[in-house]
Structure formats: structure tokens, C-alpha cells
Design a protein around this motif. Structure first.
Motif, PDB file in Angstrom:
ATOM      1  N   ALA A  21      -1.900  -9.330  -3.740  1.00  0.00           N
ATOM      2  CA  ALA A  21      -2.504  -8.011  -3.483  1.00  0.00           C
ATOM      3  C   ALA A  21      -2.300  -7.084  -4.672  1.00  0.00           C
ATOM      4  CB  ALA A  21      -1.904  -7.403  -2.210  1.00  0.00           C
ATOM      5  N   ALA A  22      -1.103  -7.120  -5.248  1.00  0.00           N
ATOM      6  CA  ALA A  22      -0.853  -6.270  -6.417  1.00  0.00           C
ATOM      7  C   ALA A  22      -1.773  -6.637  -7.567  1.00  0.00           C
ATOM      8  CB  ALA A  22       0.612  -6.392  -6.839  1.00  0.00           C
ATOM      9  N   ARG A  23      -1.968  -7.949  -7.788  1.00  0.00           N
ATOM     10  CA  ARG A  23      -2.839  -8.371  -8.886  1.00  0.00           C
ATOM     11  C   ARG A  23      -4.281  -7.960  -8.629  1.00  0.00           C
ATOM     12  NH1 ARG A  23      -2.756 -14.324 -10.332  1.00  0.00           N
ATOM     13  NH2 ARG A  23      -3.869 -13.484 -12.119  1.00  0.00           N
ATOM     14  N   VAL A  24      -4.743  -8.123  -7.401  1.00  0.00           N
ATOM     15  CA  VAL A  24      -6.134  -7.782  -7.095  1.00  0.00           C
ATOM     16  C   VAL A  24      -6.359  -6.282  -7.231  1.00  0.00           C
ATOM     17  CG1 VAL A  24      -7.906  -7.842  -5.299  1.00  0.00           C
ATOM     18  CG2 VAL A  24      -6.390  -9.789  -5.609  1.00  0.00           C
ATOM     19  N   MET A  25      -5.423  -5.473  -6.736  1.00  0.00           N
ATOM     20  CA  MET A  25      -5.567  -4.018  -6.834  1.00  0.00           C
ATOM     21  C   MET A  25      -5.483  -3.544  -8.282  1.00  0.00           C
ATOM     22  SD  MET A  25      -3.685  -2.350  -3.508  1.00  0.00           S
ATOM     23  CE  MET A  25      -2.174  -3.278  -3.586  1.00  0.00           C
ATOM     24  N   SER A  26      -4.725  -4.277  -9.104  1.00  0.00           N
ATOM     25  CA  SER A  26      -4.631  -3.869 -10.502  1.00  0.00           C
ATOM     26  C   SER A  26      -5.890  -4.209 -11.283  1.00  0.00           C
ATOM     27  CB  SER A  26      -3.424  -4.540 -11.177  1.00  0.00           C
ATOM     28  OG  SER A  26      -3.625  -5.939 -11.311  1.00  0.00           O
TER      29      SER A  26
END
Length: 842
Positions: A100-105
Motif C-alpha cells: 500500500a505504501a508503494r502504491v500510494m507513493s
């Protein structure tokens, strides 16, 4: 030395080891790599948490591999993140938080879709889940404000036992600008801010890392210096002098945001409070100092080579802080009465040159001649005492220019020096000094603007954004016009290589500030930067710079914050057209104002000079298809083909611009009309090698007739009558009898004004109109007869009798110029068309 012992280089060693660990098929080797990573992780605070989670969980690594395989599939990665976040297994949920962190970034739209689910893990029983959830809230900054209460609940040890989670909760509140972060920050400063970095992260590692740092945590709270300043000063006093710069930068940031901290520091200094010290005056901008403060600063004066930390200052700093040059003058004077220790001769010479740069004309009488001699010797590569090696000629040139104010004696030598600078060993300093010496407000010679452009281009190709920005700033300062093509094109290239907003200046924000200055002069001039600005403000995927072309397996923890800053800065720059509209303009080549006579394209920017954005949009949306196709004949010529539907839409815009006395480049507009009309009414055999006639079309016929009617008033315009006659020559065969008389009346009065090229067209037009006219037919015949009679020695046909034509040229050498030779053959042809009943018009 084993890799696990390279603790001093942990930040450089860990990334390749992680990549090898993922790809290693041998379990034994993978175990050794894991042990090495575990030994190095504590020595890299910015990657410590990521490495720990990575090593502990095989499911996390599997999730990362699956996410990496999906790459640009946003919907697939969102679905993967959701499924992992709701998985029954705790380790899968941990992998889901990282995905999720990678996708949001990477995607802006992923933040509102995933953040609510991520925030729910802040109260998870697992400390690892809570840490990652709060870290993601920190990553999202202002977008996480709806969960500020959730973050605030994790500030205290009784609610949150894990210290790392408490740090991320505090950073998340700080990024949100929530005032509830102020008391814990004051306590943190008093306790030593364990676990917080002092300064901002920098460079490529800063994009991947988001460890809490006290500089960013304190930055939003300039309005709360009454609570935070004293604990910060106490922390400064408890820190070694060589490590205090980061704290002073926080104070400077507060000053930039309007906080009055100088008064408090001066008051503490006057009270001899241990919180303040004299060296604070070196770092904090205090304005005009009282004499008592200057005296205390003078006690800290040392020679430049003896200043090792922030507790001392040299005469140059003293001049910058107080405006008093007396210590600097003493330093470069005789050592016996200077009050400073004796200096080595070479060191003193360097200090003298730097003093010349700082004080300028005040030292001209003493040092101008010696600086000039030293500059000339440096250009020849000579070593002059007291120097032990050749001095930098640019450094000496700057000193000479500051002393004399005469840029003439340095520009030519610096030009030759710049010309010797090759691509590999390119030195930007000579050209930049030339630009500085040239001065703002004076028109710069085209040679030097070209050199500055090439210098910026070289720096951009090398990835040197700092010097490229200096070149472009110098170019803008000296040309003073936004319509310098190289400037805006190079700015578009610079934006792609600038580091992100959180990197040390100059970064992308500095480049956008320059672009905003250009846009303030005219927003239409920055059209080449439209694609970048469009992506920065409207695109879903966050714009990538060279700092993160290939997203790593770890999240880009700073991508959201950097993107917010980029989006805010780009959003303030006006753009008349969207990126999509601008690309369509580029594809419609005939809007480029092709100069038939000069055979060159002037650029689609001309369209924006003529019409406001709403009219451009109206034109674009009315175009049904791509209207220009470029093909190559076997001979290599370019064939441009116009579809009549689009030409019919374009023509009214062009006519409107041609009739507007305030419109720029009216001649180019009229030439473009002539070019389109010519292709519409010349056959394949009649056309030249670069054109092909348009297909017949009723829309074009109506637009053409209306345009010819609208252009008739230009026949009374002395400046543009020639072009109007040429354009109207293509329409006379469609003119009715009643309109033919009105045109003849206007045209017969234009003879003394028209040039030679248009006179040929005028004769043909009058012949065509006279054949259809009724009232003015006889006047036209008389005018044509008189024109023939004014040519006592008619020009022979060159094709039929070349010798006779050469003999005629010898007899009429003064009449070879086109503007003095009315052509007889077109005149006779026109008379025969007007009087078809006569075999011989004479």
C-alpha cells in the motif's frame, strides 16, 4: 575486510545486498546475505526498519515480488494491496502495508482508496503493524489529517509503548501542522530527541527514507517559537560546535516564515543567559546590531584559515553580519597594526583578492593594477609570486571587475577562455561571470546568449542541474524577453533532471520559481514546459525525476510530500492551454506560419501570440481529424497536404488576425493565407515541389469566399496591399459583375503604391475583373493600354529568344530590377482577356 564489518558504508552496501538477497537461488548464500544485512542494518538509520521487516518475513518478500511484477498496473496493485490488508495472516497484512505504501507513493488516486484501511492498523496489537501504519500517515502528510486524532493518541508511553511508533505518530502530527505536536516536540528537544535525525535527508537516499528528523518536525511551527525556541537553544548549547548547523537552519526557517526570534536571542544575550551565546549572532539574522553586540562579535574574530567551527567568525562574516568593513581592511593591511597574527604571503594574497571582490571600488586605487597584471598572467598560465601554482583566471577576473566596474577588459579574455573549454572538461564559470558582468537591463549580444544556451544544454546533458539553473537564470536576466526559444526549451529539459523538493537547494522548486518569473512576463512563452506542468498538477501518477526513474522495492517514503510541494509550486504558474491542447497544436503544422518566401517554420507559438486561449480551444475542438500529413517524395522534398475542412476552420482565424492592426507578425499571417489559398487553387502541374492541392470541398468554398470579401479593406493599407492583391488574385475568377466593379475602382488607384511582385498579380487581377465588370470595364482597358504604351522597349521572352533577351538587358541595365520593369506579356494577356473580340489589343 568482510562486508558485515563495513559499518561505516552501510548506506551504500545495503541496497545491492537487498537486491542480491531477493534474486539468490542458493539458500546457504541467502542465509549469509541475511546475516550480513542484519549486521549492517543498525548502522543505517534510514533503512533499519525496512531491512528488519524484510529479513523477518518471507511473506513480505513474496508480496513485494508480486507487487513489483505488476509494475504499472495500478488497478492490479490496488487489488493486491486490498487483499493483503484484509488477509487473515498477520505477515500477509504486514506485506499489504508495504505494498500500500508503494502504491500510494506512485499514484495520487491510491491515497484516498487505501489510506482509510491503512489507518486502521494504527491500533493493531502488533507493534510492527502500528509502526508501519503511523509511518504511512507520516508519509501522506496533510492528506492524513482526518486521522490526526488517531495519531495524537499514540504520542504518550501509556497509550503507545513502542518508542518508534511514538516517533512516527509525532512526525505525522507535525506534517499535518497539528498544534498538539508542539508540547511533545519541546519535551523531545529537552530530552535529546533520541531517534530523530537533526537535518533533512538528501539526494537519492532521501527519497527512499523517511526517518523522523527534528528539522522537518519543527519547521511548521514558526508561530510557536515562544514554546520551542528556548528548548532548541538549550539543545544547541548541549551539542558540539561542529554539529550545530542543523539547529540554526531550523531557526532560519522560522525566520523565513515570519517568526521574530532575533529579539529573544538578543535579550538573552544582554542578560548573559546561558541559553544564548555570541555565536548565535553568526547564524541568526538579527538585522542592525547595537555597538555592544558588535564588540562581543569582534572578540570572536579570527583569520579565515583559523575558523574551524561555528563559535568563531572571520572578517568576511563580520562584514556580512554587521556591514562593518574595518576588520577586513585591517586584515589585508600591514600585519604590525592589523590585530591579526602574521599571515603566510600566499594566504594573505588570497585574502586580499577575496577582499577586492567583497569591497570592490573602495580598494581600486590600491589593488586594481596588481589585479589586472595577475589576471593577465593567469590567462597565460604563469605562476606569479607569492602563488605556488597558476591562479584561477575567473577568480581574478571577478576581482578586477569588482574593483574597476569595467566589464570590457574581462569579457573578451573570458570569452576565449570559455571557447577553450571542451565538452568533457566544461567549465561554466567564465560564461557565468560574463553574464554577471554584462548586467541586467542591457541587451546582450546574440553570440553570448548562444553561448549561455549551449552552456545550459551541456549541463543538462551531464545531469548538472545546479549549473544549468545558473545558466538559465543568467540568460533570463540578460535577454529580458520570454520569447527566446532556447530559454523555454531548456527550461523544459531542466525540469526533468532537477532533484525533488526535499533535496538541498537548488532543487525542482528553484527551477519552478524561475519558470514562474518567465510566465509572469507572458504565460504563453512557457509552452514547452506544459507537459511537465500538466503532469505535476493533473496527472494521476506522480511525476518522476531522474532521482527515481525505476521505483525500488521499498516504498518511496518521501514521494507524497515531494509531490505535494511540486504540485503546489506548479499550480501557481499560469498555463493558457492544457498539455493535450498544446500537443495538438504542434501536430497541426500549418499553424506554424510557413514562410513561403523564406521557406521556414516560425513555430506554433505564433498561434498563442495571435489568439487568446478560448479561441484556440474553439479552433482545436472544431478540427475533426489530424489535418497535416508529411510525406517525402523520391527527390527528398516534403509534401504538406491540407484537408479542406480544417483549412476552412483555420481561415477565419487567420483573416481576423490579418485585419487586426495590433496583431503581431501580420505579414506572416498574410503569407500563411496566401500559402493555403495557393494550394487550394493550383493544380498538381502548376504547384511547386512542396505542395499538393486540396480536395474540392463546399465548406472551403464558402470560407474562401467570405475571407476574400473580408480582406478587401487591406487594399487601402499601404503596408499590406501587396499581400492582399496576391491573395485576391486567386479569387477573381469567382467574382460577380457587381463586385468586380467595386474591386476595379479600388485596384486602379493602387498602381503607385504596389511593388513589382504584386504588380504582375495586379495586372492579371484587373484583366480577370474587367472581363466581368460593366461600369469600370473601359477604365480598366485604358489602364492596361497605358501600361503597354509605357514600355517602349518590351522585354523579350527569355525562353523563346535568349539572345534577344540578353541584348535587351544590355540596353536596359538600369531596368533589370523588378520594381522598375512592368511586365508586358501579362499586360497583353490581360487585355486579350478583357477584349476577346480584338485579335490585336493595339
Amino acid at each position: 575486510m568482510r562486508l558485515r564489518d563495513a559499518t561505516g558504508h552501510a548506506a551504500d552496501v545495503i541496497p545491492p545486498l537487498l537486491a542480491r538477497f531477493d534474486a539468490e537461488p542458493d539458500p546457504g548464500v541467502a542465509d549469509l546475505l541475511g546475516e550480513t544485512l542484519g549486521a549492517l542494518a543498525p548502522h543505517d538509520p534510514q533503512r533499519r526498519l525496512d531491512v528488519t521487516i524484510w529479513l523477518r518475513s518471507g511473506h513480505v518478500r513474496e508480496a513485494a515480488r508480486a507487487d513489483h511484477a505488476l509494475d504499472g498496473d495500478r488497478d492490479g496493485r490496488l487489488a493486491l494491496a486490498r487483499s493483503l490488508l484484509h488477509h487473515a495472516d498477520a505477515e500477509h497484512r504486514l506485506g499489504g502495508l508495504l505494498v500500500a505504501a508503494r502504491v500510494m507513493s506512485r499514484w495520487r488516486s491510491a491515497v484516498p482508496e487505501l489510506l482509510p484501511a491503512v489507518a486502521g492498523f494504527a491500533d493493531d496489537p502488533s507493534a510492527e503493524h502500528r509502526i508501519l501504519a503511523l509511518r504511512i500517515l507520516d508519509m501522506c502528510g496533510p492528506a492524513a489529517r482526518p486521522w490526526a486524532d488517531l495519531a495524537a493518541a499514540h504520542l504518550t508511553a501509556d497509550r503507545e509503548p513502542d518508542g518508534v511508533a511514538r516517533r512516527y505518530a509525532l512526525m505525522a502530527l507535525s506534517r499535518m501542522g497539528d498544534e498538539r505536536a508542539v508540547p511533545p516536540l519541546a519535551d523531545l528537544l529537552a530530552a535529546g530527541h533520541d531517534g530523530f535525525l537533526i537535518d533533512l535527508p538528501d539526494g537519492e537516499r532521501g527519497r527512499e527514507a523517511n526517518e523522523p528528523n527534528i528539522a522537518e518536525a519543527l519547521a511548521p511551527f514558526a508561530a510557536h517559537t515562544a514554546v520551542l525556541l528556548d528548548p532548541l537553544l538549550a539543545r544547541v548549547r548541549a551539542t558540539p560546535p561542529t554539529e550545530r548547523a542543523g539547529y540554526y537552519k531550523i531557526i532560519n526557517r522560522w525566520q523565513d516564515d515570519g517568526a521574530d526570534v532575533a529579539a529573544r536571542i538578543l535579550r538573552l544575550l544582554d542578560d548573559d543567559d546561558p541559553l544564548a551565546a555570541v555565536e548565535d549572532l553568526i547564524w541568526v539574522r538579527t538585522g542592525t546590531l547595537a555597538p555592544r553586540h558588535k564588540e562581543r562579535l569582534e572578540e570572536r574574530l579570527r583569520l579565515p584559515e583559523h575558523v574551524k567551527d561555528g563559535t568563531l567568525l572571520d572578517p568576511f562574516d563580520f562584514l556580512r553580519i554587521t556591514g562593518d568593513a574595518a576588520p577586513l581592511r585591517r586584515m589585508i593591511g600591514p600585519s604590525d597594526w592589523s590585530g591579526f597574527p602574521r599571515q603566510r604571503s600566499e594566504v594573505k594574497a588570497r585574502n586580499m583578492i577575496n577582499a577586492c571582490i567583497a569591497l570592490g571600488p573602495a580598494l581600486a586605487d590600491r589593488f586594481a593594477d596588481s589585479a589586472r597584471d595577475a589576471f593577465r598572467a593567469a590567462l597565460r598560465g604563469e605562476t606569479r609570486p607569492p602563488f605556488t601554482e597558476p591562479a584561477d583566471p575567473v577568480w581574478l577576473a571577478r576581482a578586477l571587475w569588482k574593483l574597476t566596474g569595467n566589464q570590457g577588459e574581462i569579457i573578451d579574455p573570458l570569452t576565449r577562455l570559455a571557447e577553450k573549454s571542451g565538452h568533457r572538461d566544461f567549465d561554466p564559470e567564465p560564461l557565468l561571470l560574463i553574464a554577471a558582468a554584462w548586467g541586467k537591463g542591457r541587451p546582450m549580444h546574440g553570440y553570448y546568449t548562444g553561448q549561455l544556451s549551449r552552456g545550459a544544454s551541456t549541463c543538462i546533458r551531464k545531469g548538472n542541474h545546479r549549473d544549468a539553473l545558473r545558466f538559465l537564470q543568467a540568460l533570463w536576466d540578460n535577454i529580458g524577453t520570454p520569447y527566446y526559444d532556447d530559454l523555454t526549451l531548456l527550461m523544459a529539459g531542466l525540469l526533468r533532471i532537477c532533484p525533488p523538493a526535499s533535496s538541498r537547494p537548488p532543487n525542482i522548486l528553484a527551477a519552478l520559481e524561475l519558470l514562474a518569473g518567465i510566465a509572469a512576463a507572458d504565460p504563453r512563452a512557457i509552452a514547452p514546459a506544459y507537459p511537465f506542468l500538466q503532469a505535476a498538477t493533473d496527472a494521476d501518477e506522480r511525476p518522476r525525476t531522474r532521482w527515481y526513474f525505476c521505483p525500488p522495492r521499498t516504498p518511496q517514503w518521501r514521494a507524497v510530500l515531494d509531490d505535494d510541494a511540486l504540485r503546489a509550486a506548479a499550480g501557481t504558474i499560469p498555463r493558457p492551454l492544457t498539455d493535450k491542447e498544446w500537443r495538438r497544436i504542434h501536430r497541426i503544422c500549418f499553424v506554424s506560419f510557413f514562410d513561403v518566401r523564406g521557406e521556414r517554420m516560425e513555430g506554433p507559438e505564433k498561434l498563442l501570440e495571435l489568439w487568446d486561449p478560448d479561441r484556440v480551444r474553439h479552433f482545436l475542438y472544431d478540427v475533426e481529424r489530424i489535418t497535416v500529413e508529411e510525406m517525402r517524395r523520391e527527390c527528398g522534398g516534403s509534401l504538406v497536404y491540407f484537408r479542406p475542412r480544417t483549412a476552412a476552420v483555420l481561415l477565419p482565424f487567420l483573416v481576423e488576425a490579418a485585419l487586426d492592426p495590433a496583431a503581431p507578425a501580420r505579414s506572416s499571417v498574410l503569407q500563411t493565407i496566401e500559402y493555403i489559398v495557393m494550394m487550394a487553387h493550383r493544380s498538381e502541374k502548376q504547384g511547386n515541389h512542396v505542395t499538393r492541392p486540396m480536395e474540392p470541398d463546399a465548406d472551403w468554398d464558402d470560407a474562401f469566399d467570405n475571407a476574400m470579401t473580408d480582406l478587401i479593406p487591406l487594399l487601402d493599407d499601404d503596408a499590406h496591399a501587396d499581400d492582399a492583391v496576391t491573395i485576391l488574385s486567386y479569387a477573381v475568377h469567382r467574382t460577380s459583375a457587381d463586385r468586380a466593379d467595386g474591386l476595379l475602382r479600388r485596384l486602379l488607384a493602387r498602381d503607385p503604391v504596389l511593388g513589382a511582385v504584386s504588380k504582375d498579380d495586379l495586372v492579371r487581377v484587373i484583366g480577370e475583373l474587367a472581363a466581368n465588370a460593366e461600369v469600370w470595364r473601359e477604365d480598366a482597358v485604358d489602364w492596361l493600354r497605358e501600361l503597354v504604351e509605357r514600355t517602349p522597349d518590351p522585354e523579350p521572352d527569355f525562353v523563346m529568344d535568349r539572345e534577344a533577351w540578353n541584348a535587351w538587358c544590355d540596353r536596359n541595365y538600369a531596368r533589370k530590377k523588378p520594381d522598375s520593369v512592368p511586365l508586358t506579356l501579362p499586360t497583353v494577356t490581360a487585355l486579350r482577356k478583357t477584349l476577346p473580340e480584338l485579335a490585336d489589343p493595339h
